[in-house]
Design a protein around this motif. Structure first.
Motif, PDB file in Angstrom:
ATOM      1  N   LEU A   8     -18.255  13.021 -11.659  1.00 55.19           N
ATOM      2  CA  LEU A   8     -17.068  13.223 -12.489  1.00 55.19           C
ATOM      3  C   LEU A   8     -16.044  12.127 -12.195  1.00 55.19           C
ATOM      4  O   LEU A   8     -15.491  11.517 -13.109  1.00 55.19           O
ATOM      5  N   ARG A   9     -15.806  11.876 -10.918  1.00 58.49           N
ATOM      6  CA  ARG A   9     -14.838  10.848 -10.513  1.00 58.49           C
ATOM      7  C   ARG A   9     -15.347   9.447 -10.877  1.00 58.49           C
ATOM      8  O   ARG A   9     -14.598   8.613 -11.389  1.00 58.49           O
ATOM      9  N   GLU A  10     -16.617   9.186 -10.614  1.00 59.83           N
ATOM     10  CA  GLU A  10     -17.186   7.863 -10.897  1.00 59.83           C
ATOM     11  C   GLU A  10     -17.049   7.510 -12.373  1.00 59.83           C
ATOM     12  O   GLU A  10     -16.634   6.394 -12.714  1.00 59.83           O
ATOM     13  N   VAL A  11     -17.394   8.439 -13.233  1.00 53.71           N
ATOM     14  CA  VAL A  11     -17.331   8.187 -14.674  1.00 53.71           C
ATOM     15  C   VAL A  11     -15.877   8.021 -15.114  1.00 53.71           C
ATOM     16  O   VAL A  11     -15.546   7.097 -15.859  1.00 53.71           O
ATOM     17  N   ARG A  12     -14.997   8.898 -14.630  1.00 54.49           N
ATOM     18  CA  ARG A  12     -13.576   8.803 -14.999  1.00 54.49           C
ATOM     19  C   ARG A  12     -13.008   7.452 -14.585  1.00 54.49           C
ATOM     20  O   ARG A  12     -12.341   6.774 -15.375  1.00 54.49           O
ATOM     21  N   ARG A  13     -13.282   7.042 -13.365  1.00 47.96           N
ATOM     22  CA  ARG A  13     -12.761   5.756 -12.879  1.00 47.96           C
ATOM     23  C   ARG A  13     -13.345   4.576 -13.644  1.00 47.96           C
ATOM     24  O   ARG A  13     -12.645   3.593 -13.898  1.00 47.96           O
ATOM     25  N   ALA A  14     -14.631   4.659 -13.974  1.00 45.74           N
ATOM     26  CA  ALA A  14     -15.268   3.576 -14.737  1.00 45.74           C
ATOM     27  C   ALA A  14     -14.602   3.394 -16.102  1.00 45.74           C
ATOM     28  O   ALA A  14     -14.587   2.281 -16.646  1.00 45.74           O
ATOM     29  N   LEU A  15     -14.044   4.479 -16.626  1.00 41.81           N
ATOM     30  CA  LEU A  15     -13.355   4.432 -17.915  1.00 41.81           C
ATOM     31  C   LEU A  15     -11.858   4.130 -17.759  1.00 41.81           C
ATOM     32  O   LEU A  15     -11.120   4.134 -18.741  1.00 41.81           O
ATOM     33  N   HIS A  16     -11.430   3.873 -16.526  1.00 43.26           N
ATOM     34  CA  HIS A  16     -10.030   3.543 -16.219  1.00 43.26           C
ATOM     35  C   HIS A  16      -9.069   4.652 -16.653  1.00 43.26           C
ATOM     36  O   HIS A  16      -7.994   4.385 -17.176  1.00 43.26           O
ATOM     37  N   LEU A  17      -9.493   5.894 -16.404  1.00 43.36           N
ATOM     38  CA  LEU A  17      -8.663   7.053 -16.726  1.00 43.36           C
ATOM     39  C   LEU A  17      -8.093   7.647 -15.448  1.00 43.36           C
ATOM     40  O   LEU A  17      -8.704   7.564 -14.382  1.00 43.36           O
ATOM     41  N   LYS A  18      -6.929   8.243 -15.566  1.00 46.01           N
ATOM     42  CA  LYS A  18      -6.298   8.948 -14.445  1.00 46.01           C
ATOM     43  C   LYS A  18      -6.708  10.421 -14.510  1.00 46.01           C
ATOM     44  O   LYS A  18      -7.116  10.922 -15.553  1.00 46.01           O
ATOM     45  N   GLN A  19      -6.560  11.082 -13.380  1.00 46.42           N
ATOM     46  CA  GLN A  19      -6.849  12.516 -13.359  1.00 46.42           C
ATOM     47  C   GLN A  19      -5.956  13.249 -14.348  1.00 46.42           C
ATOM     48  O   GLN A  19      -6.392  14.225 -14.962  1.00 46.42           O
ATOM     49  N   SER A  20      -4.748  12.772 -14.533  1.00 50.23           N
ATOM     50  CA  SER A  20      -3.835  13.421 -15.480  1.00 50.23           C
ATOM     51  C   SER A  20      -4.338  13.289 -16.921  1.00 50.23           C
ATOM     52  O   SER A  20      -4.120  14.191 -17.735  1.00 50.23           O
ATOM     53  N   ASP A  21      -5.030  12.200 -17.231  1.00 54.21           N
ATOM     54  CA  ASP A  21      -5.612  12.036 -18.572  1.00 54.21           C
ATOM     55  C   ASP A  21      -6.687  13.097 -18.813  1.00 54.21           C
ATOM     56  O   ASP A  21      -6.732  13.733 -19.869  1.00 54.21           O
ATOM     57  N   THR A  22      -7.528  13.278 -17.815  1.00 52.51           N
ATOM     58  CA  THR A  22      -8.596  14.273 -17.909  1.00 52.51           C
ATOM     59  C   THR A  22      -8.015  15.681 -17.925  1.00 52.51           C
ATOM     60  O   THR A  22      -8.478  16.538 -18.679  1.00 52.51           O
ATOM     61  N   ALA A  23      -6.994  15.905 -17.109  1.00 55.81           N
ATOM     62  CA  ALA A  23      -6.360  17.225 -17.053  1.00 55.81           C
ATOM     63  C   ALA A  23      -5.777  17.619 -18.405  1.00 55.81           C
ATOM     64  O   ALA A  23      -5.864  18.784 -18.811  1.00 55.81           O
ATOM     65  N   ALA A  24      -5.219  16.649 -19.112  1.00 52.33           N
ATOM     66  CA  ALA A  24      -4.638  16.940 -20.425  1.00 52.33           C
ATOM     67  C   ALA A  24      -5.710  17.437 -21.395  1.00 52.33           C
ATOM     68  O   ALA A  24      -5.456  18.325 -22.206  1.00 52.33           O
ATOM     69  N   VAL A  25      -6.897  16.882 -21.293  1.00 51.47           N
ATOM     70  CA  VAL A  25      -8.001  17.288 -22.183  1.00 51.47           C
ATOM     71  C   VAL A  25      -8.425  18.726 -21.889  1.00 51.47           C
ATOM     72  O   VAL A  25      -8.692  19.503 -22.811  1.00 51.47           O
ATOM     73  N   LEU A  26      -8.489  19.071 -20.603  1.00 52.52           N
ATOM     74  CA  LEU A  26      -8.918  20.420 -20.220  1.00 52.52           C
ATOM     75  C   LEU A  26      -7.761  21.416 -20.135  1.00 52.52           C
ATOM     76  O   LEU A  26      -7.977  22.589 -19.835  1.00 52.52           O
TER      77      LEU A  26
END
Length: 72
Positions: free
Chosen positions: A9-27
């Protein structure tokens, strides 16, 4: 045997240059919850995994790894 790899989860998020807050907004959760999911402290639901896979434009299989189980 395929097993879920929370670290992916972290590897893919970082590869896409996203912050945890970006992912949190989606969920619709907190960045702390995303951190806990990525560290395996909180289990991710199948629904949330499907949402993230879509958001990341990845197959759900991207988050699973092959594990050899010698007890089979």
């Amino acid at each position: 045997m395929l097993v879920f790899d929370c670290g992916r989860l972290r590897e893919v998020r970082r590869a896409l240059h996203l912050k945890q807050s970006d992912t949190a907004a989606v969920l619709k959760c907190t960045a702390a919850t995303i951190s806990n999911m990525e560290n395996g402290k909180v289990k991710i639901s199948a629904t949330d995994l499907a949402v993230l896979a879509g958001f990341y434009q990845k197959s759900i299989n991207e988050f699973y790894v092959e594990r050899l189980d010698y007890n089979e």
